[in-house]
Scaffold this motif. Structure first.
Motif, mmCIF file in Angstrom:
data_model
loop_
_atom_site.group_PDB
_atom_site.id
_atom_site.type_symbol
_atom_site.label_atom_id
_atom_site.label_comp_id
_atom_site.label_asym_id
_atom_site.label_seq_id
_atom_site.Cartn_x
_atom_site.Cartn_y
_atom_site.Cartn_z
ATOM 1 N N SER A 2 0.800 -1.219 0.000
ATOM 2 C CA SER A 2 0.000 0.000 0.000
ATOM 3 C C SER A 2 0.835 1.273 0.000
ATOM 4 O O SER A 2 0.395 2.298 -0.497
ATOM 5 C CB SER A 2 -0.938 0.000 1.213
ATOM 6 N N GLU A 3 2.019 1.240 0.553
ATOM 7 C CA GLU A 3 2.817 2.459 0.669
ATOM 8 C C GLU A 3 4.290 2.122 0.585
ATOM 9 O O GLU A 3 4.739 1.123 1.139
ATOM 10 C CB GLU A 3 2.522 3.134 2.014
ATOM 11 N N VAL A 4 5.027 2.936 -0.133
ATOM 12 C CA VAL A 4 6.474 2.768 -0.195
ATOM 13 C C VAL A 4 7.082 3.475 1.006
ATOM 14 O O VAL A 4 6.900 4.678 1.180
ATOM 15 C CB VAL A 4 7.042 3.344 -1.504
ATOM 16 N N ARG A 152 8.999 3.256 -14.211
ATOM 17 C CA ARG A 152 8.188 2.037 -14.054
ATOM 18 C C ARG A 152 8.677 0.953 -15.024
ATOM 19 O O ARG A 152 8.796 -0.214 -14.662
ATOM 20 C CB ARG A 152 6.720 2.376 -14.319
ATOM 21 N N GLY A 179 4.817 -6.402 -9.678
ATOM 22 C CA GLY A 179 4.135 -5.288 -9.043
ATOM 23 C C GLY A 179 5.028 -4.072 -9.154
ATOM 24 O O GLY A 179 6.259 -4.198 -9.223
ATOM 25 N N GLN A 181 5.271 0.364 -8.028
ATOM 26 C CA GLN A 181 4.690 1.556 -7.426
ATOM 27 C C GLN A 181 5.642 2.735 -7.600
ATOM 28 O O GLN A 181 6.809 2.668 -7.222
ATOM 29 C CB GLN A 181 4.417 1.326 -5.941
ATOM 30 N N SER A 182 5.128 3.813 -8.172
ATOM 31 C CA SER A 182 5.921 5.027 -8.349
ATOM 32 C C SER A 182 5.741 5.950 -7.146
ATOM 33 O O SER A 182 4.692 5.937 -6.496
ATOM 34 C CB SER A 182 5.504 5.749 -9.636
ATOM 35 N N PHE A 183 6.760 6.749 -6.862
ATOM 36 C CA PHE A 183 6.726 7.664 -5.730
ATOM 37 C C PHE A 183 7.762 8.752 -5.962
ATOM 38 O O PHE A 183 8.563 8.670 -6.894
ATOM 39 C CB PHE A 183 6.998 6.926 -4.412
ATOM 40 N N THR A 192 10.470 4.472 -9.182
ATOM 41 C CA THR A 192 9.527 3.353 -9.136
ATOM 42 C C THR A 192 10.224 2.149 -8.524
ATOM 43 O O THR A 192 11.365 1.828 -8.871
ATOM 44 C CB THR A 192 8.994 2.985 -10.534
#
Length: 199
Positions: A2-4, A152, A179, A181-183, A192
């Motif tokens: 859910s969160e990096v 990504r 999977g 996730q970018s941040f 990512t």
């Protein structure tokens, strides 16, 4: 995932170790490195820090950590079954490391900048859908959207152990196995994290 959660080195050393031992998600380390695109100093600093962290993880001295570094290849631990996913990415002033105890990982970081040839690069490497998405974005958001798409793609390639190659539908299907996730680890920087659980 859910969160990096980003662990800043060396301040968050204890928290990074605890997360690595827990092992339920990839662990992400962030390093402040020289403000240059010359990466030798950044690579050396990251390897030294990893040896310190992995010594705690393995229960040995830092100089005994069997960290294998071969130019052009991902770092790896020469310990059967131990920490299969190590990925590193550098840009001026920042380095990121992803550690995955249960599978492969990939990390990529990119500073935001205007790219006059973004359309050609996106078409060649990111595919038509990404190119249309970037083109439809507001001009002031375009660099960030391009960087998110590029990192990504790069992070997932690293996660799968693949070299940079032009986009094809077959490649896109392969990349979907990871999977991602970018941040934004810092102002003006996009990254990512990609991961793949293998056991």
């Amino acid at each position: 995932m859910s969160e990096v959660i980003v662990h800043h080195w060396p301040r968050d050393r204890a928290a990074a170790l605890a997360a690595l031992i827990k092992g339920d998600a990839p662990v992400l380390l962030q390093f402040a490195t020289p403000q240059t695109t010359q990466r030798d100093a950044a690579r050396a600093a990251v390897r030294d820090a990893l040896c310190v962290l992995l010594a705690d993880y393995l229960g040995c001295a830092p100089e005994a950590v069997p960290l294998v570094s071969i130019p052009g290849q991902a770092l790896r631990l020469d310990v059967p079954g131990a920490l299969p996913g190590i990925s590193v990415s550098h840009d001026a002033g920042i380095s990121l490391v992803a550690l995955n105890a249960h599978g492969a990982s990939g990390i990529d970081v990119m500073r935001l900048e205007d790219l006059p040839d973004w359309r050609e690069v996106a078409s060649d490497y990111l595919g038509a859908a990404a190119c249309r998405h970037i083109a439809a974005s507001a001009r002031q958001e375009r660099a960030q959207i391009f960087a998110a798409a590029w990192t990504r793609m790069e992070a997932r390639l690293k996660c799968l152990g693949l070299a940079l190659t032009e986009w094809t539908p077959t490649l896109e299907r392969l990349l979907e196995r990871c999977g991602a996730q970018s941040f934004m680890p810092a102002p003006g920087v996009v990254a990512t994290l990609a991961w793949r659980r293998t056991y």
